[in-house]
Design an enzyme around this catalytic site. Structure first.
Site, short mmCIF file in Angstrom:
data_model
loop_
_atom_site.label_atom_id
_atom_site.label_comp_id
_atom_site.label_asym_id
_atom_site.label_seq_id
_atom_site.Cartn_x
_atom_site.Cartn_y
_atom_site.Cartn_z
N CYS A 2 7.82 0.49 55.93
CA CYS A 2 8.93 -0.43 56.11
C CYS A 2 10.13 0.06 55.31
CB CYS A 2 8.63 -1.86 55.66
SG CYS A 2 7.23 -2.60 56.46
N ARG A 27 10.30 5.18 58.19
CA ARG A 27 9.35 4.38 57.40
C ARG A 27 8.62 3.34 58.24
NH1 ARG A 27 10.32 4.98 52.07
NH2 ARG A 27 9.18 3.08 51.63
N TRP A 75 6.88 -1.67 59.66
CA TRP A 75 5.62 -1.04 60.07
C TRP A 75 4.56 -2.07 59.73
CZ3 TRP A 75 0.87 0.34 58.13
CH2 TRP A 75 0.15 1.27 58.88
N ASN A 101 9.04 -4.63 51.58
CA ASN A 101 8.24 -3.45 51.87
C ASN A 101 7.08 -3.45 50.88
OD1 ASN A 101 8.75 -0.01 50.84
ND2 ASN A 101 7.22 -0.81 52.21
N GLY A 102 5.84 -3.40 51.39
CA GLY A 102 4.68 -3.41 50.50
C GLY A 102 3.63 -4.37 51.02
N GLU A 492 -4.23 21.46 60.12
CA GLU A 492 -2.84 21.04 60.22
C GLU A 492 -2.33 21.15 61.67
OE1 GLU A 492 -0.89 19.44 58.49
OE2 GLU A 492 1.12 19.93 59.20
N LYS A 496 -0.88 18.00 63.67
CA LYS A 496 0.46 17.97 64.29
C LYS A 496 0.36 17.55 65.74
CE LYS A 496 2.62 17.87 61.76
NZ LYS A 496 2.34 17.92 60.37
N GLU A 499 -0.72 13.84 66.18
CA GLU A 499 0.32 12.92 65.69
C GLU A 499 1.38 12.65 66.75
OE1 GLU A 499 1.39 13.24 61.01
OE2 GLU A 499 1.64 15.09 62.11
N HIS A 515 -22.49 24.90 64.63
CA HIS A 515 -23.16 23.71 64.11
C HIS A 515 -22.66 22.44 64.78
CE1 HIS A 515 -25.05 26.24 61.12
NE2 HIS A 515 -23.85 26.77 60.89
N LYS A 615 6.50 7.76 58.14
CA LYS A 615 6.62 8.97 57.33
C LYS A 615 6.09 8.76 55.93
CE LYS A 615 9.02 13.01 56.62
NZ LYS A 615 7.92 13.79 57.20
C1 G6P Z 1 2.12 10.30 56.34
C2 G6P Z 1 3.06 11.26 57.05
C3 G6P Z 1 2.55 12.68 56.89
C4 G6P Z 1 2.38 13.03 55.42
C5 G6P Z 1 1.48 12.02 54.71
C6 G6P Z 1 1.52 12.22 53.21
O1 G6P Z 1 0.90 10.29 56.98
O2 G6P Z 1 3.17 10.92 58.40
O3 G6P Z 1 3.47 13.58 57.49
O4 G6P Z 1 1.84 14.31 55.31
O5 G6P Z 1 1.94 10.69 54.97
O6 G6P Z 1 2.83 11.94 52.76
P1 G6P Z 1 3.47 12.51 51.46
O7 G6P Z 1 4.86 11.95 51.46
O8 G6P Z 1 2.64 12.02 50.31
O9 G6P Z 1 3.46 14.00 51.56
#
Ligand code: G6P
Length: 620
Positions: A2, A27, A75, A101-102, A492, A496, A499, A515, A615
């Site tokens: 948020c 956010r 969010w 936010n929280g 990763e 990606k 996501e 396995h 994010k």
């Molecule tokens: C969220 C974001 C990711 C990020 C992760 C950790 O899931 O979508 O892109 O890698 O948080 O965030 P940070 O700010 O701690 O790297």
């Protein structure tokens, strides 16, 4: 998660709040709302389900104006993303409005007792209890009522509050969720992050846990929960808003992918002079870095994958035992962490709730904490014993790209720094590694140049995938396989892709294929194999043969000019320049990002703001 914004000043508040929310949409973006004092000093609220542009659209149809207000982009945590659950939330008489936010962890018991006292709730959110608590304590002093309400709350919050009896004020407070003040001329701002403010002022004050802020147009007062004044001077922000804009790219994600050579150059220029590596802001002395006998790396999401790569680097070069964990697992498993541990926490935002909690837990147990972090002034940066900033600049797209390679680059340099401190590598080897490291920006440019033009190979592969996916009745999915130091890149790459394209994707160490995952191989999966020149090259070749023999479609990420691999008849090939295998993860990351990007684009998804994600995950 948020984003919140508050403003008091002389400009059109609606414009400022809406622009601010757009800059905070990373956010969360499932609903948005504002509360503004109009010209007649009435408190007017508008909310909309969906993105900020829905709210903006409704405001263009029914305009609103004023000079003081608060706003929120959500969010969802408690309650579905409906209009009624969107912020701001109100007290019974609709005299005050709150954005939050929280998470308020004891909201249910507070709500039950407020209902017993006669309060009427309309939403399913935890936030609404804050509004009713402030109402309960309000006696013509909003700041005091907020202070009394906060004392009842357990959990985390950054809030902005306005009250109809005090229409020239916004009151804000924080506990474990970020909040910054922008200090202007006859105007002041509050926001979850700096971008909403930067267009108007570079003078920023970070609000600390337990502080309450009262904003008026010409005054900012900060007090603690006991009412004592806290004096703070603003800090100047060094970057500008241009760095947070798209600069002609169709998406922030693509722009950020293309910024990577520049980011790594910046890291080289900041950290290396001659043969020396320096981390000027790192407040941990060399003696203290040498004391711990083991290293723990803790992070979430993409940052965790950078941490996994860091384990390979640090163990190989410093011969120190390293373990890695996701922050959310670390916290609850009674970890063996003590004075003998150097804990490295990695976080782009510096606000991820689980990583912050893991850091605090490790600190309590005596570990030294080193943060690798992108955001100056963030909670993780401030609460660690030492910090190394990654200098990636603001990252806006939810899917992390340049922050990842900046984390990798920083970990490389930290590894070499530690190897030198521990005399685990000779000076000749260090020089060789540093010389090779300095070539990375131009190697990245070579990759990006090749995949820049519309219609480049990777975008074609994405097109082919979509056609294939539809032909196979959506049964196709992705597997990512790699070994050794590129194994975290397999995770990763898969992250990606899922996501932003919502297609199932799994990353695996290729040696584990037999396995389990090999059972998935038929004509459906597309298997991305990272098979650049390395000590495990031959093993990866065998894995590819096993996949091809079972009908799998293979995309090989190979070292440029490797003719030998082409004899395996890979379906698709992506070439990256030759580099020392130790540094190959930085190069390999880029085509993985581009593949995810082009697949998502092919499907027409919202690349910068994928569904259900945010994010910065500031709640557990
Ligand atoms: C969220 C974001 C990711 C990020 C992760 C950790 O899931 O979508 O892109 O890698 O948080 O965030 P940070 O700010 O701690 O790297």
């Amino acid at each position: 998660m948020c984003g919140i914004v508050g403003y008091v000043g002389h400009r059109d508040v609606v414009n400022i709040l809406i622009n601010g929310l757009k800059r905070l949409e990373y956010r969360g973006y499932d609903s948005a709302g504002i509360a503004v004092f109009n010209e007649g000093a009435e408190l007017i609220c508008r909310k909309k389900r969906g993105k900020v542009r829905e709210l903006e659209h409704s405001l263009s149809e029914e305009p609103l104006s004023g000079k003081v207000g608060i706003a929120h982009t959500r969010w969802s945590t408690h309650g579905a993303p409906t209009e009624i659950n969107a912020h701001p939330h109100f007290d019974c008489k609709k005299e005050l409005a709150v954005v939050h936010n929280g998470i308020i962890e004891n909201y249910q018991e507070l709500k039950d007792s407020l209902i017993m006292e006669g309060h009427n709730f309309v939403s399913e959110t935890d936030t609404e209890v804050i509004a009713h608590l402030i109402e309960k304590f309000y006696e013509n002093d909003l700041e005091e009522a907020v202070r009394r309400a906060l004392k009842e709350l357990h959990g985390s919050y950054a809030i902005c509050v306005v009250h109809k009896n005090e229409p020239h004020k916004v009151v804000g407070a924080r506990l474990d969720s970020p909040l910054v003040i922008g200090v202007g001329k006859n105007e002041n701002f509050l926001a979850s992050d700096i971008p909403p403010i930067l267009e108007y002022t570079r003078d920023i004050i970070y609000v600390e846990n337990g502080e309450i802020v009262t904003l008026e147009a010409d005054n900012v007062t900060i007090k603690n929960l006991d009412g004592a004044r806290v004096e703070k001077l603003p800090e100047k922000i060094g970057w500008d808003i241009g760095q947070a804009e798209k600069k002609g790219f169709p998406h922030y994600m693509l722009k950020e992918i293309f910024e990577q050579p520049e980011v790594i150059k910046r890291i080289i220029n900041t950290r290396i002079s001659g043969e020396k590596i320096h981390f000027d802001e790192l407040k941990i002395s060399d003696e203290d870095l040498l004391k711990p006998r083991n290293i723990a790396i803790v992070a979430c999401g993409t940052a965790y994958h950078a941490g996994l790569t860091g384990k390979y680097m640090l163990e190989e070069c410093t011969r120190t035992p390293v373990w890695t964990d996701t922050s959310s697992e670390f916290r609850y498993r009674d970890p063996i962490v003590n004075e003998d541990t150097l804990m490295i926490v990695i976080s782009q935002s510096g606000e991820t709730a689980d990583t912050l909690a893991a850091l605090r837990e490790a600190r309590k147990r005596g570990a030294k904490i080193l943060a690798i972090c992108n955001v100056l002034g963030s909670s993780i940066a401030r609460e660690s014993d030492g910090v190394i900033f990654t200098h990636a600049g603001p990252e806006i797209a939810v899917a992390s790209t340049k922050a990842y390679t900046a984390q990798l680059a920083t970990l490389y340099l930290f590894t070499i720094y530690m190897a030198r401190l521990k005399s685990a590598l000779g000076e000749d080897k260090i020089k060789e590694l540093l010389d090779e490291f300095k070539t990375i920006p131009s190697l990245l440019e070579t990759i990006l140049l090749r995949y820049k033009a519309e219609g480049n190979e990777i975008s074609h592969y994405a097109k082919d995938f979509k056609a294939y996916y539809e032909k196979r009745h959506t049964k196709s999915f992705f597997l990512y396989l790699a070994r050794n130091i590129n194994y975290p890149n397999a995770l990763e790459g898969a992250l990606k892709l899922k996501e932003i394209s919502y297609i199932s994707a799994e990353g695996y160490p290729a040696g584990e294929m037999k396995h389990g995952p090999i059972a998935l191989i038929d004509e459906n999966p597309w298997v991305v194999c990272i098979v650049t020149k390395s000590r495990t090259y031959d093993k990866m070749r065998s894995n590819i043969q096993e996949i091809k023999a079972r009908g799998g479609i293979v995309i090989g990420i190979i070292t440029s000019g490797d003719e030998h691999i082409k004899s395996l008849n890979l379906n698709y090939i992506i070439e990256v320049p030759q580099v020392h295998e130790f540094f190959s993860p930085i190069l390999v990351a880029v085509p993985l990002q581009l593949l995810a990007y082009y697949v998502a684009r092919e499907f027409g998804y919202d690349i910068d703001q994928p569904r259900n994600l945010a994010k910065s995950v500031t709640v557990e």
